[in-house]
Each structure stands twice: as structure tokens, then as C-alpha cells.
Design an enzyme around this catalytic site. Structure first.
Site, PDB file in Angstrom:
ATOM      1  N   CYS A   1       0.662  -1.164  -0.065  1.00 46.90           N
ATOM      2  CA  CYS A   1      -0.200   0.023  -0.147  1.00 46.90           C
ATOM      3  C   CYS A   1       0.778   1.363   0.033  1.00 46.90           C
ATOM      4  O   CYS A   1       1.713   1.442   0.749  1.00 46.90           O
ATOM      5  CB  CYS A   1      -0.680  -0.134   1.199  1.00 46.90           C
TER       6      CYS A   1
ATOM      7  N   ARG B   1     -12.410  -0.060  -6.270  1.00 51.67           N
ATOM      8  CA  ARG B   1     -12.118  -0.169  -4.753  1.00 51.67           C
ATOM      9  C   ARG B   1     -11.946   1.315  -4.442  1.00 51.67           C
ATOM     10  O   ARG B   1     -11.910   1.616  -3.096  1.00 51.67           O
ATOM     11  CB  ARG B   1     -10.941  -0.903  -4.572  1.00 51.67           C
TER      12      ARG B   1
HETATM   13  P1  IMP Z   1      -1.096  -7.006   3.593  1.00 55.84           P
HETATM   14  O1  IMP Z   1      -1.678  -8.236   4.449  1.00 55.84           O
HETATM   15  O2  IMP Z   1      -0.082  -6.293   4.431  1.00 55.84           O
HETATM   16  O3  IMP Z   1      -0.442  -7.449   2.501  1.00 55.84           O
HETATM   17  O4  IMP Z   1      -2.359  -6.067   3.316  1.00 55.84           O
HETATM   18  C1  IMP Z   1      -3.579  -6.337   2.533  1.00 55.84           C
HETATM   19  C2  IMP Z   1      -4.472  -5.672   2.476  1.00 55.84           C
HETATM   20  O5  IMP Z   1      -3.909  -4.332   1.941  1.00 55.84           O
HETATM   21  C3  IMP Z   1      -5.765  -5.894   1.762  1.00 55.84           C
HETATM   22  O6  IMP Z   1      -6.575  -6.743   2.405  1.00 55.84           O
HETATM   23  C4  IMP Z   1      -6.272  -4.562   1.651  1.00 55.84           C
HETATM   24  O7  IMP Z   1      -6.962  -3.958   2.431  1.00 55.84           O
HETATM   25  C5  IMP Z   1      -5.030  -3.709   1.329  1.00 55.84           C
HETATM   26  N1  IMP Z   1      -4.756  -3.239  -0.160  1.00 55.84           N
HETATM   27  C6  IMP Z   1      -4.926  -4.252  -1.237  1.00 55.84           C
HETATM   28  N2  IMP Z   1      -4.494  -3.543  -2.208  1.00 55.84           N
HETATM   29  C7  IMP Z   1      -3.946  -2.144  -1.850  1.00 55.84           C
HETATM   30  C8  IMP Z   1      -3.456  -1.277  -2.632  1.00 55.84           C
HETATM   31  O8  IMP Z   1      -3.025  -1.359  -3.799  1.00 55.84           O
HETATM   32  N3  IMP Z   1      -3.361   0.072  -1.884  1.00 55.84           N
HETATM   33  C9  IMP Z   1      -3.502  -0.098  -0.400  1.00 55.84           C
HETATM   34  N4  IMP Z   1      -3.971  -1.133   0.218  1.00 55.84           N
HETATM   35  C10 IMP Z   1      -4.534  -2.209  -0.550  1.00 55.84           C
END
Ligand code: IMP
Length: 501
Positions: free
Chosen positions: A319, A418
Site C-alpha cells: 500500500c 475499490r
Molecule cells: P497485507 O496483508 O499487509 O499485504 O495487506 C493486505 C491488505 O492491503 C488488503 O486486504 C487491502 O485492505 C489492502 N490493499 C490491497 N491492495 C492495496 C493497494 O493497492 N493499496 C492499498 N491497500 C491495498
């Protein structure tokens, strides 16, 4: 004047748990990780209770039907990604619901006009030695016979020999009738010394195969999450644009729970979407909403009818929302504040709305911290993207394996819904990156290790279930200096670059 919160918001890494009294019964085997997925009234139970507090992120690189089956086997729920056509998302839901452990759709099929050359070409392509000969050569038409490598010898036959001349015809096959249980199918395999047992529908069509080599995998998964018809539980992502078409298709396909997938949930769009779903389906369709990061956001979605509320803005591994838009909040602070509000809401209304901590889990112990802070379950993207079962490609870079992992807000995913705030359907700037994550093998093995760490920490804190853990956990903020102390320090770690002489 704007509102200022001058206390810094915190991340998981800034907290540690303080052990509590552990009685002799506090052993990992006695710990229950059961947790509610959707809201319920005081004195009642959630209509979906997961056996582990983990769900997979609504992302193209994470949640397809293969991952959904693997996670449901372990007791959690996958949310199939919504950034695809309604038909293909519904098909993934359908495939998850249709999946029967041990019952495999035939992927090597030929028609009766095929020859030995076709059999060999198919075997080279699929690597499978059992070929179904069906009326029209597809996996679901009338079964006419089976060819295995025992049925032909290249040295004795020409390549243009017709399969009808060497296959075992249907009349001579041992088969099971559709509806047979896995243990009955296994008995037939063993009693008749077969390698593959075809399962036939009432009208003679090939439904599945059960293979002897899969026998070990057929043993029951003790935590698997099943619906009342013994099918795996699965979730699916929706958006605030095409819900009037997408929701009915997903419900029809059998989705057990939906979730509005949005980077920012404190919006009228979510209220309208939740309102439409509740108006049409009442409490028959369960739908989560989010993401929010404070008490106000939680109240808004709770009042709008959300069945669970997802927390987190800007903390995801892929993100870049915080740097591009300057919005977000430390994940720990967000979870703590929202969970407090959930408890207040429960006291006031008698309705418990589960909270999901979404994103930003770097180490396994961050999951434990999120649960101690009050989250009912966590949503993980990076974590699941690393496994065999995620849909992304496995690539080798300088001799090390990685899986591809990209954000829904990246140019690659183009999931404009989204980030939709009305207006044009386009992504004018990116909120996520395209990346690699270290490949980590099978989901099952990794989840087992993660869960054993959570159970072990809960025992150190004297809690045997997540409800007690939420109430009894004692957390402490740590200073920047003690974070350094938190991993190995002041020693030279042994690795292959050191040569001892
Ligand atoms: P991770 O487990 O830290 O990789 O975060 C996953 C979460 O990041 C997802 O469930 C979303 O809420 C969020 N997310 C997914 N794609 C994006 C993006 O492109 N930008 C910002 N947040 C994202």
C-alpha cells in the site's frame, strides 16, 4: 479549526504482550481459536463461526477458489477477489462450493475416435496416466472407458491404434455412483486394487475420479469449515458500483458471506450498498464493510447494517495510500479504538459486530497482538500470496523462488471500484505497488506454524480462548530502543558467508 489528535498512532510493532498466570491446563492443545465472522445478538451465536481467526484478502494475487479450498480446510475463510467479471467471480465461488475433498474432476479426457498418439500427447501434457474416454471427449459426458498405462505397449502397437481397441470398456469397470462417500470410495479402491475409481452420475456421465495416490490427503481436516450441507465456506468481494448485478450472482453461486471491498468505508456509497442488500435479502445475506480506522467510522457502518467491520487504511504491505494521499492511521491504534467502540455498541444494543484487522501483518506475532487488542479475526494479503495455492506466478530470481504480489490499487490490478468516489471509472493515480514476496510452500504447513505460535502465546498469557484473551491480555508499549532489543542483537549470526578456520 481542524481537529488534531496529537497522540501518535501506533503500529503492532510498538506493542508486546505481558505474560499472565498460566495454570497447568494452559497447554496449546487446549486452546480454542474459534471466532465469530458475522454479527449476532447477545446470548446467541454467530451464524458463521470460524475455527481459526484468519481470512484472506480480497485481492487478485491472493484469493481464488484454490486458495479458498485450502484455507477452508484449515478452518478460515477466503474472500474471492472482486476485480474480475461477475461471471468469473461467481464461477470461483461455485467451484469452491462444489469441491469435494478427494473427488477430482477428470482433466485428461478423450473421445472414442482418439488414437494411441492422442493418449501419449495428453499424458505428456498433463503428466497423468489415467485417461477417461467419454462420448464427446469432455470431463462430464458419458463414460465409455478408461485408458491407463497398463493398457498399451508402444513396442507392440502403432500410434494410430484407436483407443476403443485397448481401453477398458465401461462394462468392465468398477465404479462408484455419485453421492457415494469418500470412505466408501476408498473401500472400493482398496477392495478391487484400483488406482482410480470413476464416479458416475445417474445418467451415466463421468462426475469425478477418486485416486488411490490421494488417500493420505483424504483423512479428515479436524478444523475444516463447512456449511450445513458439508460444503466449504467461502466469501466474496463486492463493490459499491455493480452490486445490483454482482450480489445476486454471488448469492446464487453459493457465497456464504460478502464483503464490500473499498480502501475507505466511511462513505455514503457503502451505506447505499448495505441498504440495498439488507432491503432485498434481510438477514439471509451476510455482508462486511470497511475499511475504517476510528470509532465514528465503525458506528456509521454498524448503523448501516454491516455484519462485520474491517479496519485499516494505509498499513498494507503493497500500500502507498499514506504517501500518495496522506490518509491512514497506525493499525494498532485503529484496531484498539474500533474494538472499544464495538464493545460499547454491544453494551448499548445487544448486537455484537465482529471486527477484522486488515493488512499490515508482518510477523506471526502481529496476528496475536491484533487479537489481544480486540480484533475477532485478521485479513491477510502478503501472508497468503506466498503460498502454492495463491493464483500468482512463482518466479525464480537469482536462484531464489518468489511469488508475485500486487496491490488492488496498482496499475496492474486496475481495481478502480475499490477506490471509487463516484465520477469517472478510472484510476487516475496508483495506491499500490507490484512486487515479489518470498515463496513459502504450502498454505497448510505455514498456517500450522502460525497457529501454534498464537496458541503458545495465549497459553503464556493464561487464556484458553479468544474471548478470554481479549479481556485478559495485558499489552505494553515499547520504546524504540527496546524494539532493537526484540530480535537477536550483539551477536554475529552464523551464516554461510562466515568461514571458520
Ligand atoms: P497485507 O496483508 O499487509 O499485504 O495487506 C493486505 C491488505 O492491503 C488488503 O486486504 C487491502 O485492505 C489492502 N490493499 C490491497 N491492495 C492495496 C493497494 O493497492 N493499496 C492499498 N491497500 C491495498
Amino acid at each position: 479549526m481542524a481537529t488534531f489528535i496529537n497522540e501518535p498512532s501506533r503500529t503492532f510493532n510498538e506493542y508486546l504482550l505481558i505474560p499472565g498466570y498460566s495454570s497447568a491446563e494452559c497447554i496449546p492443545a487446549n486452546v480454542s481459536l474459534k471466532t465469530p465472522l458475522v454479527k449476532f445478538k447477545k446470548g446467541e451465536q454467530s451464524s458463521i463461526t470460524m475455527n481459526i481467526p484468519m481470512v484472506s484478502a480480497i485481492m487478485q494475487a491472493v484469493s481464488n477458489d484454490t486458495l479458498a479450498v485450502a484455507l477452508a480446510k484449515e478452518g478460515g475463510v477466503a474472500f474471492i477477489y472482486g476485480a474480475q467479471s461477475i461471471e468469473s467471480e461467481a464461477e470461483m465461488v461455485r467451484r469452491t462450493k462444489a469441491y469435494k475433498a478427494g473427488f477430482v474432476q477428470s482433466d485428461s479426457n478423450l473421445s472414442i475416435n482418439s488414437t494411441l498418439k492422442d493418449v501419449i500427447a495428453l499424458k505428456n501434457k498433463t503428466g497423468h496416466t489415467t485417461v477417461a474416454v467419454t462420448e464427446d471427449g469432455t470431463s462430464n459426458s458419458k463414460l465409455l472407458g478408461i485408458v491407463t498405462s497398463r493398457d498399451y505397449r508402444l513396442s507392440r502397437m502403432t500410434e494410430d491404434t484407436k483407443v476403443s481397441e485397448f481401453m477398458t470398456p465401461f462394462e468392465k469397470l468398477v465404479y462408484g455412483k455419485e453421492g457415494i462417500t469418500l470412505s466408501e470410495a476408498n473401500d472400493l479402491l482398496w477392495n478391487h486394487k484400483l488406482n482410480a475409481l470413476p464416479i458416475i452420475s445417474d445418467d451415466g456421465r463421468l462426475a469425478y475420479f477418486v485416486f488411490r495416490k490421494d488417500y493420505d490427503n483424504h483423512k479428515e481436516y479436524k478444523d475444516e469449515l463447512l456449511d450445513s450441507s458439508k460444503r466449504y465456506v467461502v466469501g466474496a468481494g463486492i463493490n459499491t458500483r455493480d452490486y445490483e448485478q454482482r450480489v445476486p450472482a454471488l448469492v446464487e453461486a453459493g457465497a456464504d458471506v460478502l464483503c464490500i471491498d473499498s480502501s475507505e468505508g466511511f462513505s455514503e456509497w457503502q451505506k447505499i450498498t448495505l441498504g440495498w442488500i439488507k432491503e432485498k435479502y434481510g438477514e439471509d445475506v451476510k455482508v462486511g464493510a470497511g475499511n475504517v480506522v476510528d470509532a465514528e467510522g465503525f458506528r456509521f457502518l454498524a448503523d448501516a447494517g454491516a455484519d462485520f467491520v474491517k479496519v485499516g487504511i494505509g498499513g498494507g504491505s503493497i500500500c502507498i495510500t499514506r504517501e500518495t494521499k496522506g490518509i491512514g492511521r497506525g493499525q494498532a491504534t485503529s484496531v484498539i479504538e474500533v474494538c472499544r467502540e464495538r464493545d460499547k455498541y454491544f453494551e448499548q444494543t445487544g448486537v455484537y459486530i465482529p471486527v477484522c484487522s486488515d493488512g499490515g501483518i508482518v510477523y506471526d506475532h502481529h496476528i496475536t497482538l491484533a487479537l489481544a487488542m480486540g480484533a475477532d479475526f485478521v485479513m491477510l494479503g502478503r501472508y497468503f500470496a506466498r503460498f502454492d495455492e495463491s493464483p500468482s506466478d512463482k518466479v525464480s530470481i537469482s536462484g531464489t523462488y518468489y511469488k508475485e504480489y500486487w496491490g488492488e490499487g496498482s496499475a496492474r490490478a486496475r481495481n478502480w471500484q475499490r477506490y471509487d468516489l463516484g465520477g469517472d471509472k478510472k484510476l487516475s493515480f496508483e495506491e499500490g505497488v507490484d512486487s515479489y514476496v518470498p515463496y513459502a510452500g504450502a498454505l497448510k504447513d505455514n498456517v500450522a506454524i502460525t497457529l501454534s505460535k498464537i496458541r503458545s502465546t495465549m497459553c503464556n498469557c493464561g487464556s484458553l480462548n479468544l474471548n478470554d484473551f481479549k479481556k485478559d491480555a495485558k499489552l505494553t508499549l515499547v520504546s524504540a530502543t527496546s524494539i532493537v532489543e526484540g530480535s537477536a542483537h550483539d551477536v554475529m549470526k552464523k551464516d554461510s558467508s562466515l568461514t571458520r578456520v
